[in-house]
Design an enzyme around this catalytic site. Structure first.
Site, PDB file in Angstrom:
ATOM      1  N   TYR A  46     -19.379  38.795  60.304  1.00 33.47           N
ATOM      2  CA  TYR A  46     -20.736  39.340  60.348  1.00 33.47           C
ATOM      3  C   TYR A  46     -21.748  38.319  59.822  1.00 33.47           C
ATOM      4  O   TYR A  46     -21.919  38.152  58.616  1.00 33.47           O
ATOM      5  CB  TYR A  46     -20.838  40.623  59.533  1.00 33.47           C
ATOM      6  CG  TYR A  46     -19.872  41.715  59.944  1.00 33.47           C
ATOM      7  CD1 TYR A  46     -19.333  41.781  61.229  1.00 33.47           C
ATOM      8  CD2 TYR A  46     -19.481  42.696  59.035  1.00 33.47           C
ATOM      9  CE1 TYR A  46     -18.448  42.782  61.594  1.00 33.47           C
ATOM     10  CE2 TYR A  46     -18.604  43.705  59.400  1.00 33.47           C
ATOM     11  CZ  TYR A  46     -18.089  43.739  60.678  1.00 33.47           C
ATOM     12  OH  TYR A  46     -17.215  44.737  61.027  1.00 33.47           O
ATOM     13  N   HIS A 131      -8.593  41.593  61.163  1.00 31.54           N
ATOM     14  CA  HIS A 131      -9.718  41.876  62.048  1.00 31.54           C
ATOM     15  C   HIS A 131      -9.392  41.513  63.496  1.00 31.54           C
ATOM     16  O   HIS A 131      -9.111  40.363  63.811  1.00 31.54           O
ATOM     17  CB  HIS A 131     -10.938  41.070  61.574  1.00 31.54           C
ATOM     18  CG  HIS A 131     -12.257  41.615  62.013  1.00 31.54           C
ATOM     19  ND1 HIS A 131     -13.453  40.983  61.748  1.00 31.54           N
ATOM     20  CD2 HIS A 131     -12.579  42.744  62.689  1.00 31.54           C
ATOM     21  CE1 HIS A 131     -14.447  41.689  62.242  1.00 31.54           C
ATOM     22  NE2 HIS A 131     -13.939  42.774  62.826  1.00 31.54           N
TER      23      HIS A 131
END
Length: 321
Positions: A46, A131
């Protein structure tokens, strides 16, 4: 490791789609805290680390024992040797001075967590998610997950798991690995519930907790209009029409579509928290208000009768007004 029913997803703190100021990022976290949110999820992905930096700065000074913090491994951030001022091309409005390198090895996990601790400015992370390993299943099973198991056994981590958009792949990991928690994005929502087929029953059976993310299906369940997004792309017309029909049923019962979209996932016995992102403090307030709305049982019954909700979907129990 008690997750609050509502968590704050921090992708927007990494300038997802558009830039925000450091002050706005701090205000988002402060508002979430004021509304009782004590679970915060971030990732190196992010904003190439910006989300972690901003979240850590905003939480600095808060009692560490009072909140749960999760981040992710699998995308290692390294210097971009070819950087000449370009911006990131993966959805975040940040300079591309770093680049993401997929790395699901033991060494990659250890390096990633060490870097995340530095960016967050904390001495421990509660939960580490692998992830998006849908294309790296064997690598994650051989490298990332054993490394995380060791860290959990050493007390460095309190929980380990995986986060992705693919429910069937998550189910495979739950069957094959010793995980505590998974994050499923977009596959258990008011619009569609494929995670009910295998993943969620398996999690109940194995006592694996679930974090439900992407409960608006990237936008269509917030506002079902032409041009709405689904899975981060323009939504097909038939899905827009289906979401609009769901919204009409909600309106007949005095509930908004986003209120129902937040309420449904948390009713499943496997789901420990529903994580919502926010691009402003006002959106945090709005999401918290929506999450507090009592949805009448008749709404769920009508959705089932209209073929808009699976009959086997757990729905919120009726409570005293």
């Amino acid at each position: 490791m008690n997750l609050t029913p509502l968590g704050l997803g921090c992708a927007q703190l990494g300038n997802l789609y558009r830039a925000m100021s450091d002050e706005t990022a701090t205000a988002i976290v402060d508002t979430a805290w004021d509304r009782g949110i004590r679970y915060f999820d971030t990732a190196p992905h992010y904003g190439l680390g910006l989300s972690e930096k901003r979240l850590g700065a905003a939480l600095a000074g808060r009692p560490r024992a009072e909140y749960v913090l999760s981040t992710k491994v699998g995308r290692l951030l390294v210097d971009n040797p070819d950087w000449a001022g370009e911006r990131d091309t993966e959805g975040f409005d940040v300079p591309a001075s770093l680049t993401r390198r997929r790395d699901y090895s033991r060494d990659g996990v250890l390096r990633s967590l060490e870097s995340s601790l530095g960016r967050l400015g904390v001495d421990r992370i509660d939960i580490a998610f692998v992830h998006d390993p849908e294309d790296f299943v064997e690598e994650a099973l051989a490298g990332a997950l054993p490394a995380l198991v060791e860290l959990r056994e050493q007390g460095v981590l309190r929980g380990i798991g995986l986060g992705m958009n693919f429910d069937s792949v998550l189910a495979e990991f739950v069957r094959r690995a010793d995980v505590d928690i998974v994050m499923i994005a977009g596959r258990y929502t008011l619009l569609e519930q494929p995670a009910q087929d295998e993943l969620l029953p398996l999690c109940v059976e194995r006592d694996v907790r679930v974090v439900a993310a992407g409960v608006f299906n990237s936008g269509i369940l917030a506002s079902p209009r032409p041009g709405a997004t689904y899975n981060y792309e323009s939504a097909p017309a038939e899905l827009v029409a289906r979401a609009a029909r769901i919204a009409d049923v909600c309106a007949r019962h005095g509930v908004t579509l986003p209120e129902a979209a937040i309420a449904l996932p948390g009713a499943h016995p496997a789901v420990a928290s529903v994580v919502l992102g926010a691009s402003s403090p006002a959106q945090v307030e709005s999401n918290a208000d929506r999450a507090a709305v009592r949805v009448p049982p008749a709404l769920w019954a009508e959705l089932v009768a209209e073929g808009l909700l699976r009959a086997d979907t757990p729905v919120p129990e009726e409570t005293e007004a």
